[in-house]
Design a protein around this motif. Structure first.
Motif, mmCIF file in Angstrom:
data_model
loop_
_atom_site.group_PDB
_atom_site.id
_atom_site.type_symbol
_atom_site.label_atom_id
_atom_site.label_comp_id
_atom_site.label_asym_id
_atom_site.label_seq_id
_atom_site.Cartn_x
_atom_site.Cartn_y
_atom_site.Cartn_z
ATOM 1 N N ILE A 502 0.845 -1.199 0.000
ATOM 2 C CA ILE A 502 0.000 0.000 0.000
ATOM 3 C C ILE A 502 0.878 1.246 0.000
ATOM 4 O O ILE A 502 0.623 2.212 -0.732
ATOM 5 C CB ILE A 502 -0.938 -0.016 1.226
ATOM 6 N N VAL A 503 1.933 1.240 0.823
ATOM 7 C CA VAL A 503 2.872 2.374 0.860
ATOM 8 C C VAL A 503 3.462 2.625 -0.526
ATOM 9 O O VAL A 503 3.510 3.764 -1.010
ATOM 10 C CB VAL A 503 3.988 2.113 1.892
ATOM 11 N N PHE A 504 3.916 1.548 -1.192
ATOM 12 C CA PHE A 504 4.522 1.678 -2.527
ATOM 13 C C PHE A 504 3.526 2.267 -3.523
ATOM 14 O O PHE A 504 3.857 3.173 -4.290
ATOM 15 C CB PHE A 504 5.004 0.303 -2.999
ATOM 16 N N ASN A 505 2.297 1.754 -3.508
ATOM 17 C CA ASN A 505 1.285 2.246 -4.458
ATOM 18 C C ASN A 505 0.909 3.690 -4.179
ATOM 19 O O ASN A 505 0.723 4.490 -5.116
ATOM 20 C CB ASN A 505 0.034 1.362 -4.391
ATOM 21 N N ILE A 506 0.767 4.053 -2.908
ATOM 22 C CA ILE A 506 0.417 5.436 -2.577
ATOM 23 C C ILE A 506 1.500 6.387 -3.059
ATOM 24 O O ILE A 506 1.214 7.428 -3.677
ATOM 25 C CB ILE A 506 0.215 5.584 -1.055
ATOM 26 N N ILE A 507 2.765 6.040 -2.808
ATOM 27 C CA ILE A 507 3.874 6.927 -3.171
ATOM 28 C C ILE A 507 4.033 7.040 -4.679
ATOM 29 O O ILE A 507 4.158 8.147 -5.223
ATOM 30 C CB ILE A 507 5.174 6.440 -2.517
#
Length: 539
Positions: A502-507
């Motif tokens: 989720i962190v990777f996709n948000i960034i």
């Protein structure tokens, strides 16, 4: 006979003549000498000129005439041969022209047949071209349904009328179509009675009951049989070798077109299945992401609730103590035992309790405010301008319960101001997941001592945000999969493997930035996040 023979011919008194046969035409000298009874030759010799005239067929004119006649005959033979060769050349040219036209026409037909990938369109185009080339009173294309062991005739036309689809079982060996498919050979008869060369008895056909001439050709692509094609006429001897050859070529094109149509149909079916699976996966992923968000929010609520309990407990205790002191003061006042010292003690106690109550209520109010801001930012995705250091401090205040009772400390190195246009909720979720990940994995749920360091570096058009820890670190294999969905080393402890994904996709998608992870086993982790200062609103 001078000119014919050089030796003398002797004759006696009983034969006073000589005979020459087959004397060639010409001039000769006949010399005659005689002897007396004593055998003495006379010195007198008689010479006679002899002219042998040629026979009519030995005359020069006859020979010239023969030569002329022979020459005339040879010339006539030459002319006849030339005429025959010319006719053969014309016939050959016509044949070559016809074959060239056929090849060109068949090439055009092939392009037309193979230019469509729709099954019904392929079959209709094949019938149209076959009907233009030959007498096609009956036209049927059967497609092999190998799993069900049958031939499905999806296009059948008789006398220009389309018939309902029908099928043959491969076990029905008396059918010419079945023979053609199972033997993978052509079947051609000029009279219906000749059909017994291929089948034991002639079964009543579904179509073409009046047919006399029949052609069945297998439809083969590479070495795979995919069906058969039949053209039938109600007249005997209706088809020539040329018709069969052209039909073979059309059958080859038909096999290619049907194979292409089948491949496209399978690809479309597979694509639809993949598309459906992709949509289901997206929905599932969104649900999991939402669940992860709500779980994170739930953990935040739980932590904040626990944190608020402390100032509220102190406030309740202070209020209760002040209430008890007030009750005692009222009793003394009622009995007339209230002294100046009692009143001063009560006032001091009340003042202290009120100060304690005010400070703890303010502390609780600040926690609620921070939590409300973070919760709203995570639930409402609005693009706004924030001072990133202040916002991160607010988020860290809400997250403080996560490490408050552990041996983990959080250190920050922020500039006084770093304004950026972004989605605050996304920033809060990134920080929440990174801190939560460090405590869980780097410090074994906070049971190990260590430090989480968070720093910001501001440049003209971007902000570099670094979150690092000195915890357990990651192996090379885990590092390579850290951003993969559903990858976790703590699945048995309830881990979903979605936090870092989720962190990777948000960034990368929502905030249009980048994130890199550097780690070694036992050396901690370092996440470097690069974000643009200004983020445009997505359409």
């Amino acid at each position: 006979m001078t000119g014919y023979d050089e030796s003398w011919i002797q004759v006696d008194a009983s034969k006073r003549h000589i005979t020459y046969t087959r004397l060639p035409p010409g001039q000769y000298q006949l010399r005659i000498k005689g002897t007396n009874r004593k055998g003495q030759w006379s010195e007198h010799q008689i010479n006679m000129s002899v002219t042998q005239l040629p026979a009519w067929y030995e005359t020069l004119w006859f020979r010239i005439a023969c030569i002329l006649l022979l020459a005339a005959l040879l010339y006539l033979a030459y002319l006849w041969r030339i005429r025959e060769l010319t006719q053969q050349q014309i016939a050959l040219d016509e044949l070559v022209h016809s074959r060239t036209e056929n090849i060109s026409m068949l090439g055009t037909i092939g392009k037309d047949i193979t230019s469509t990938l729709d099954l019904s369109s392929v079959l209709e185009r094949v019938y149209k071209h076959v009907n233009e080339l030959m007498v096609a009173d009956v036209f049927v294309v059967g497609i092999l349904d190998e799993p069900n062991q049958r031939i499905s005739c999806q296009l059948a036309i008789e006398k220009g009328q389309k018939l309902p689809a029908f099928e043959y079982a491969l076990s029905d060996t008396q059918r010419p179509a079945v023979w053609c498919v199972t033997h993978q050979k052509a079947l051609w008869v000029n009279q219906i009675s000749e059909l017994t060369r291929y089948v034991n008895h002639i079964a009543p056909p579904v179509s073409g009951a009046e047919s006399e001439s029949l052609i069945y050709l297998p439809l083969i692509i590479d070495t795979r049989i995919i069906g058969c094609l039949t053209v039938q006429s109600f007249q005997p001897h209706a088809f020539s070798d040329n018709d069969v050859q052209m039909l073979r070529t059309i059958a080859n094109y038909t096999a290619i077109a049907l194979a292409n149509a089948d491949s496209v149909a399978q690809l479309e079916s597979t694509f639809e299945q993949l598309q459906t699976a992709h949509e289901d996966l997206k929905v599932t992923q969104q649900q999991l992401v939402q669940q992860e968000k709500m779980a994170g929010l739930g953990r935040l609520v739980s932590g904040v609730a626990h944190e608020i309990n402390t100032p509220l407990g102190i406030g309740i205790t202070a209020g209760s103590y002040a209430s008890k002191a007030l009750s005692e003061c009222e009793q003394k006042l009622a009995t007339g035992k209230l002294t100046k010292d009692n009143l001063e003690q009560f006032m001091a106690l009340l003042k202290e309790s009120l100060q304690l109550l005010e400070s703890n209520l303010n502390r609780a109010a600040q926690l609620v405010k921070n939590f409300k801001q973070v919760a709203v930012d995570q639930s409402i995705e609005e693009l706004s301008t924030i001072n990133l250091p202040d916002y991160l401090n607010d988020v860290l205040t809400s997250l403080h319960p996560k490490w408050k009772h552990t041996q983990v400390s959080v250190q920050t190195d922020f500039p006084s101001e770093a304004r950026m246009s972004t989605y605050p909720g996304a920033i809060a979720q990134i920080l929440t997941n990174l801190v939560d990940n460090a405590i869980k994995h780097g410090f074994d749920e906070g049971s190990q001592p260590g430090t989480v360091s968070i720093s910001l570096t501001v440049s003209e058009d971007q902000i570099i945000w670094v979150v690092s820890d000195d915890g357990a670190g990651m192996s090379e294999d885990t590092l390579g999969k850290v951003f993969e969905p559903f990858y976790t080393t703590r699945r048995s402890n309830g881990g979903t493997g979605l936090g870092m994904h989720i962190v990777f996709n948000i960034i990368t998608q929502k905030l249009k930035g980048t994130i890199e992870c550097h780690s070694e086993a036992g050396q901690g982790c370092r996440y470097t996040i690069v974000l643009p200062n200004t983020l445009e609103r997505a359409e």
